[in-house]
Design a protein around this motif. Sequence first.
Motif, short mmCIF file in Angstrom:
data_model
loop_
_atom_site.label_atom_id
_atom_site.label_comp_id
_atom_site.label_asym_id
_atom_site.label_seq_id
_atom_site.Cartn_x
_atom_site.Cartn_y
_atom_site.Cartn_z
N TRP A 107 0.81 -1.22 0.00
CA TRP A 107 0.00 0.00 0.00
C TRP A 107 0.85 1.27 0.00
N LEU A 108 2.15 1.15 0.29
CA LEU A 108 2.96 2.37 0.43
C LEU A 108 3.00 3.21 -0.86
N PRO A 109 3.29 2.64 -2.04
CA PRO A 109 3.25 3.48 -3.24
C PRO A 109 1.86 4.01 -3.56
N LEU A 110 0.81 3.26 -3.18
CA LEU A 110 -0.55 3.74 -3.40
C LEU A 110 -0.85 4.91 -2.46
N LEU A 111 -0.36 4.80 -1.22
CA LEU A 111 -0.49 5.90 -0.27
C LEU A 111 0.20 7.15 -0.81
N LEU A 212 2.12 13.66 2.35
CA LEU A 212 2.67 12.33 2.55
C LEU A 212 2.83 12.02 4.03
N GLU A 213 3.31 12.99 4.79
CA GLU A 213 3.46 12.81 6.24
C GLU A 213 2.11 12.53 6.90
N ASP A 214 1.09 13.25 6.48
CA ASP A 214 -0.24 13.08 7.05
C ASP A 214 -0.78 11.68 6.78
N TRP A 215 -0.74 11.27 5.52
CA TRP A 215 -1.28 9.95 5.17
C TRP A 215 -0.44 8.81 5.78
N TYR A 216 0.87 8.99 5.80
CA TYR A 216 1.74 7.97 6.38
C TYR A 216 1.46 7.81 7.87
N GLY A 217 1.24 8.93 8.55
CA GLY A 217 0.92 8.88 9.97
C GLY A 217 -0.38 8.16 10.24
N ARG A 218 -1.39 8.45 9.43
CA ARG A 218 -2.69 7.76 9.60
C ARG A 218 -2.56 6.26 9.37
N TRP A 219 -1.82 5.91 8.33
CA TRP A 219 -1.68 4.50 7.92
C TRP A 219 -0.90 3.70 8.95
N THR A 220 0.23 4.23 9.40
CA THR A 220 1.04 3.50 10.38
C THR A 220 0.37 3.46 11.75
N ALA A 221 -0.47 4.44 12.06
CA ALA A 221 -1.14 4.47 13.37
C ALA A 221 -2.12 3.32 13.53
N VAL A 222 -2.59 2.75 12.41
CA VAL A 222 -3.53 1.63 12.47
C VAL A 222 -2.90 0.37 11.90
N ALA A 226 -5.33 -0.38 5.35
CA ALA A 226 -5.82 0.57 4.36
C ALA A 226 -7.28 0.90 4.58
N GLY A 227 -8.01 -0.02 5.20
CA GLY A 227 -9.42 0.23 5.48
C GLY A 227 -9.61 1.21 6.62
N GLU A 228 -8.96 0.94 7.75
CA GLU A 228 -9.13 1.79 8.93
C GLU A 228 -8.57 3.19 8.74
N SER A 229 -7.55 3.33 7.89
CA SER A 229 -6.95 4.65 7.66
C SER A 229 -7.67 5.43 6.56
N LEU A 231 -7.44 4.84 3.53
CA LEU A 231 -6.59 4.88 2.34
C LEU A 231 -7.23 4.12 1.17
N GLN A 232 -7.80 2.94 1.47
CA GLN A 232 -8.39 2.14 0.40
C GLN A 232 -9.53 2.89 -0.27
N GLU A 233 -10.37 3.54 0.52
CA GLU A 233 -11.48 4.30 -0.02
C GLU A 233 -11.00 5.50 -0.83
N ALA A 234 -9.99 6.19 -0.31
CA ALA A 234 -9.47 7.38 -1.00
C ALA A 234 -8.83 7.00 -2.32
N TYR A 235 -8.08 5.90 -2.33
CA TYR A 235 -7.44 5.49 -3.58
C TYR A 235 -8.49 5.10 -4.61
N ALA A 236 -9.46 4.32 -4.20
CA ALA A 236 -10.51 3.89 -5.13
C ALA A 236 -11.27 5.07 -5.70
N ALA A 237 -11.51 6.08 -4.86
CA ALA A 237 -12.27 7.25 -5.32
C ALA A 237 -11.52 8.04 -6.38
N GLY A 238 -10.17 8.03 -6.33
CA GLY A 238 -9.39 8.81 -7.29
C GLY A 238 -8.76 8.00 -8.39
N CYS A 239 -9.07 6.70 -8.46
CA CYS A 239 -8.39 5.80 -9.39
C CYS A 239 -9.12 5.73 -10.74
#
Length: 295
Positions: A107-111, A212-222, A226-229, A231-239
């Motif tokens: 998920w890191l490059p997608l983030l 990048l810092e903001d998204w990385y912080g959200r992702w690593t905190a959980v 990708a679901g809880e952060s 990220l999965q929803e955000a990527y799908a919405a912009g893909c």
Amino acid sequence: MSDENPPRSRWSDLERPPLNATALRRALLGSDSLYTHLEVVGSVGSTNSELADRARRGAAQPGTVLVAEEQTAGRGRLDRGWSAPPRSGLFFSVLLAPEVPAERLGWLPLLAGVATAGALSRTAGVDTALKWPNDILVTVGGDERKCVGILAERVGEGPQGRPREGALVLGIGINVTLREAELPVPTAGSLQLAGAQGTDRDPLLRAVLRSLEDWYGRWTAVDGSAGESDLQEAYAAGCATLGRHVRAELPGDRALLGEAVALDGQGRLVIATGEGVQHPVAAGDIVHLRPAGGA
């Protein structure tokens, strides 16, 4: 006698001023920041290769950002080249050591794509779209063109052959002011060609690194979920890839044709074939992903 028309230096384009490293460090580094060190160099082969080599030698720690005004041997996936004139873009890598399960590292490059696309849309005022797995597209003259490439690589072994567990370099290349005649391929684009409201690279780089810092912080905190952060929803919405008929070219001259219908929990693209079978495909398994019937 002085030369009335001195040779034009490849660094003398007044429309492409240098980055202000001091101001960037002041804006981005701090005790509570993800970033611990930021360096701007004039020219380097590849920021990813250089930063990974420093990390293996113990000369760079997680949080290090290496920015180059020019890359002479920039690389994308599968060692595809990435070239651009000096100061025409943003070419940088970040050393990271995410403490997340290995199966979630895809998920890191997608983030990075979500973070970069959002920052460019806000700061440059351009519409962006994510092309799975590691590109960002802009619209130039009605056509989708690649403007950003992203590459995440494991660092590998450190001093005395000891592996640096979990360390990765995340490289991002952004075409900012490339003109039509400077494009390496017709399918490439730039923020300027897409009608960006601003092409000052300093605020663009600050915006991307903060996002990048903001998204990385959200992702690593959980724990890399990708679901809880979100990220999965955000990527799908912009893909832009989802919902399209694609041809995935795989190693061994194999191909998979179908509709890109979803991303699974590991960031893999799910392709539904005409037989109704859904195949998850990882980025590392793909040689090319093209529109079905496309060149």
